[in-house]
Write a protein that holds these residues in place. Structure first.
Motif, mmCIF file in Angstrom:
data_model
loop_
_atom_site.group_PDB
_atom_site.id
_atom_site.type_symbol
_atom_site.label_atom_id
_atom_site.label_comp_id
_atom_site.label_asym_id
_atom_site.label_seq_id
_atom_site.Cartn_x
_atom_site.Cartn_y
_atom_site.Cartn_z
ATOM 1 N N TYR A 1 42.032 38.968 42.709
ATOM 2 C CA TYR A 1 40.751 38.502 42.198
ATOM 3 C C TYR A 1 39.689 39.536 42.545
ATOM 4 O O TYR A 1 39.870 40.382 43.435
ATOM 5 C CB TYR A 1 40.383 37.128 42.770
ATOM 6 N N THR A 2 38.586 39.483 41.847
ATOM 7 C CA THR A 2 37.514 40.465 42.000
ATOM 8 C C THR A 2 36.574 40.056 43.119
ATOM 9 O O THR A 2 36.086 38.925 43.143
ATOM 10 C CB THR A 2 36.731 40.615 40.687
ATOM 11 N N GLY B 1 31.626 44.136 41.816
ATOM 12 C CA GLY B 1 31.625 45.287 40.930
ATOM 13 C C GLY B 1 31.323 46.557 41.705
ATOM 14 O O GLY B 1 30.809 46.515 42.830
ATOM 15 N N GLN C 1 34.477 34.927 47.114
ATOM 16 C CA GLN C 1 34.072 36.087 46.307
ATOM 17 C C GLN C 1 32.553 36.107 46.165
ATOM 18 O O GLN C 1 32.002 36.315 45.086
ATOM 19 C CB GLN C 1 34.734 36.039 44.929
ATOM 20 N N THR D 1 35.668 47.574 39.342
ATOM 21 C CA THR D 1 35.677 46.454 40.277
ATOM 22 C C THR D 1 36.374 46.819 41.579
ATOM 23 O O THR D 1 37.204 47.740 41.627
ATOM 24 C CB THR D 1 36.387 45.225 39.672
ATOM 25 N N SER E 1 38.935 44.973 43.879
ATOM 26 C CA SER E 1 39.837 43.820 43.798
ATOM 27 C C SER E 1 40.469 43.525 45.149
ATOM 28 O O SER E 1 40.664 44.422 45.985
ATOM 29 C CB SER E 1 40.941 44.074 42.763
#
Length: 729
Positions: A8-9, A12, A53, A332, A334
């Protein structure tokens, strides 16, 4: 066998000055495994909560200044340390807002890096090889700094480790094509210098990684030709300084990675444990050219154990903390969860079979998505446990179907037969061993339900979600299917058990819940714990109103009158006085019981502000006003009674409520200002903020007195009764 799970991110990437840079200087672990500090290549340091996140805090240096060293967290003092413009050391706490007002000291030489091990004191490594403990350096910031490195010798990589209760700073250097390893021990201070064996002419290591195990420091390094070497330094051989003479350090080849045509340009290798290495930026042996992968290799058996293609440009950076890999790629940063079970030949070859012993039938600590992302132990669901206890001898004696047979049945059989077979599968004693297959089973059911509108197994899908073996990444269409079928109970379960629901899906659930008529919502069966909380909260609507968290209806009325009088005269009528004797509208829940329960699940769902805001703008003004009215109601209840959030019940926290208020105002403030129906609501929210400011101001006046109380020595023996006079100045 090692495994890489759905990633998942985290955030950015900041556009870098060069195309070859990711824009990130470093990722450092913070107070625990769920918090990391990310430093970009320009001016910003950000604290993230990994599981949500979500950025928690961010600090930036002034325009024209540059962070030249990644920030670290000092767990002893609970402070952050970074370096700007190579010579300015900055130290600040989480509550500090402006870095320019925090502590800073200018040193006499350029700093390369600041390193800090957990529960250890930060160490400063200078560009010319000198090392100082941070406290010792700050006692005299302008102290002379010696030059350890030779002419034309420069540091390429550094780290520090804790070995036998001693801190070691480890760094590598390059001088005219030769590479050296330095080991600096602290307290007592000793320095060893080693020469690394040369590779092919013109090849320099792309990455280094160090670890400590069995009284040995092990250095792992990757060359552009795909060769991964390991050099080992024994702790027993570390004595006094060896002087300028560098000892030759032998190496052995751990892996020969496939590189395809040409040489590697941006790649990195990271030690995971004694038998596994993570490599990024190296082609997959069975994939085509031009694709970059993250892979886990077993060094004992020279086998590839797991691989995941990484989209976008690879920058050759890789960090690992607490079974999570942090990789910048494309645009990104990750997070990829992983696991590396104990190495064996059978597992390395992918042929390990679980022994069907009595011990294996007991609930095992098989990893689920919850413990992968949050470190929680998987708990068998109550549904499964209850079903196990009801299994009779006849059922136990009947031969159970394999997972493949059940999968075939779900593709063609009617609903009743599918429900029966899946229920039998979930009642098996070895269900923990089938966790990986349950995701495939759920995906098959969802795909068939989408293709055939007449087929839908609501109870079966709910049972699968209850096993806590699923997540949104494994079955991405499940929540949207539940919304399409108006199966709000299944939506509630997914919001509870899925830690990786995208913000777009969260917002889709919010729109569906807020638009649902209260009469339809009351017909939905929901989890009793979540309903109990709201029942208790609504029962208190006509209860006694107290003062908590700096807010009371009296102060609210006063603030509201002040705010209104600022915009024009207000005439108090008898009707208004009469209304004060009844329950104010903002203290009445604006939505029904079950709709409120579903909205609470949305409030508790993890999200990232950056990704959620664009989707919130799709809400209509009526939906936003209604949701803000509900958040206002919750805030009032929480302010009047600090015990409102109940442990054990599905209740949102006050912080979650206020975060959502801020998000909605950010996304729709202009529309709300132009909406007549929202005027009173915005005025109320303004008064809430004003009451909080007043509370903080009053607390600030007595802050000094409270600090003096903490410093006072408490008498140990006061007898059965005593009177003590405390004078506050």
């Amino acid at each position: 066998m090692a495994a890489l799970y759905e990633g998942y991110t985290l955030c950015g990437l900041v556009p870098a000055q060069t195309l070859s840079s990711s824009g990130i200087q470093g990722v450092e672990t913070e107070r625990d495994s769920d918090h990391v500090v990310v430093t970009d290549s320009t001016r910003c340091v950000t604290l993230y909560k990994v599981s949500d996140q979500k950025p928690l805090s961010s600090w930036t240096v002034k325009q024209g200044q540059t962070l030249t060293c990644s920030a670290v967290y000092n767990s002893q003092t609970k402070e952050y340390v970074a370096v700007s413009d190579s010579k300015v050391i900055r130290i600040w706490k989480e509550e500090d807002i402006l870095l320019d007002k925090a502590f800073k000291a200018t040193v006499s030489a350029d700093v390369w890096r600041v390193h800090c091990v957990p529960e250890g004191e930060p160490v400063v490594l200078f560009q010319r090889g000198a090392v100082r403990l941070l406290d010792s350096l700050l006692s005299a910031p302008q102290q002379p700094i010696e030059e350890v490195l030779a002419q034309e010798e420069a540091i390429r990589w550094s780290t520090n480790i804790l070995a036998e209760s001693k801190q070691f700073v480890i760094f590598t250097t390059e001088q005219k094509g030769d590479h050296f390893l330095y080991l600096q021990r602290l307290n007592p201070n000793t320095l060893q210098r080693y020469r690394l064996e040369s590779e092919e002419p013109g090849l320099s290591p792309l990455s280094f990684s160090a670890s400590y195990r069995d009284n040995h420091i092990r250095l792992l390094y990757l060359y552009p030709n795909g060769h991964v070497y390991q050099s080992v330094v024994s702790m027993r051989g570390l004595g006094a300084d060896e002087g300028a003479q560098a000892l030759s350090l032998p190496r052995n080849l751990l892996l020969g990675l496939p590189v395809g045509e040409g040489l590697l340009e941006a790649a990195s290798a990271l030690v995971l444990d004694e038998a596994h290495v993570a490599v990024v930026g190296v082609p997959h042996p069975s994939a085509g050219a031009g694709k970059d992968f993250l892979c886990i290799w077993n060094t004992n058996f020279q086998t590839l154990q797991a691989g995941k293609e990484m989209a976008g440009k690879i920058y050759g950076q890789l960090w690992g903390y607490s079974n999570k890999l942090f990789i910048p790629h494309g645009k990104t940063l990750s997070v990829i969860p992983y696991e590396c079970p104990k190495s064996s030949l059978a597992a390395a070859l992918g042929k390990l079979k679980q022994a069907k012993t009595e011990e294996s039938k007991a609930p095992a600590s098989v990893p689920s998505w919850n413990n992968i992302l949050h470190g929680e132990k998987a708990q068998p669901s109550r549904t499964v446990e209850t079903r196990k206890t009801r299994t009779n001898r006849k059922t136990q004696a009947a031969p159970s179907l394999t997972i493949d047979q059940v999968l075939e049945i779900t593709k063609m059989a009617p609903v009743e037969e599918v429900q029966k077979e899946v229920e039998g599968l979930l009642s098996r004693a070895d269900i923990q061993e089938l966790q990986a297959s349950l995701g495939q089973l759920a995906s098959t059911l969802v795909s068939r339900s989408l293709a055939d509108p007449a087929f839908y197994t609501a109870s079966t899908l709910a049972q699968l979600v209850h096993t806590q073996s699923l997540c949104h990444s494994v079955c991405p269409d499940l929540v949207l299917l539940a919304l399409e079928k108006k199966d709000y109970f299944l939506c509630q379960l997914c919001l509870q058990f899925f830690p990786d629901i995208p913000e777009a899906v969260t917002c889709a659930c919010l729109k569906a819940f807020i638009s649902m008529p209260d009469a339809d919502a009351e017909k939905v069966s929901l989890e009793p714990e979540s309903v109990s909380f709201m029942e208790t909260l609504i029962v208190r609507e006509h209860g006694q109103v107290g003062l908590q968290n700096g807010f009371s209806p009296t102060s609210f009325d006063r603030d509201r009158s002040d705010a209104l009088s600022g915009g024009g005269a207000v005439l108090k009528t008898r009707e208004e006085d009469k209304e004060k004797t009844s329950t104010p509208p903002e203290q009445i829940c604006p939505v029904g019981l079950h709709k409120a329960v579903l909205l609470n699940e949305v409030l508790r769902t993890p999200y990232s502000d950056t990704f959620l805001l664009p989707h919130l703008k799709d809400l209509s003004s009526q939906q936003v006003v209604l949701f803000l009215q509900y958040l206002q109601f919750l805030y009032l209840k929480y302010s009047q009674d600090a015990s409102t959030p109940m442990h054990g019940l599905r209740s949102p926290s006050l912080t979650q409520i206020m975060d959502w208020v801020c998000l909605l105002l950010d996304a729709h403030f202009t529309v709300l200002v132009m909406t007549p129906e929202a005027k009173g609501l915005l005025l109320n929210l303004h008064c809430f903020v004003k009451s909080q400011v007043r509370l903080v101001s009053e607390l600030g006046k007595i802050e000094g007195s409270l600090q003096e109380l903490n410093k006072m020595k408490v008498k140990k023996d006061v007898g059965q009764y005593s009177i003590e006079v405390i004078e506050l100045f």
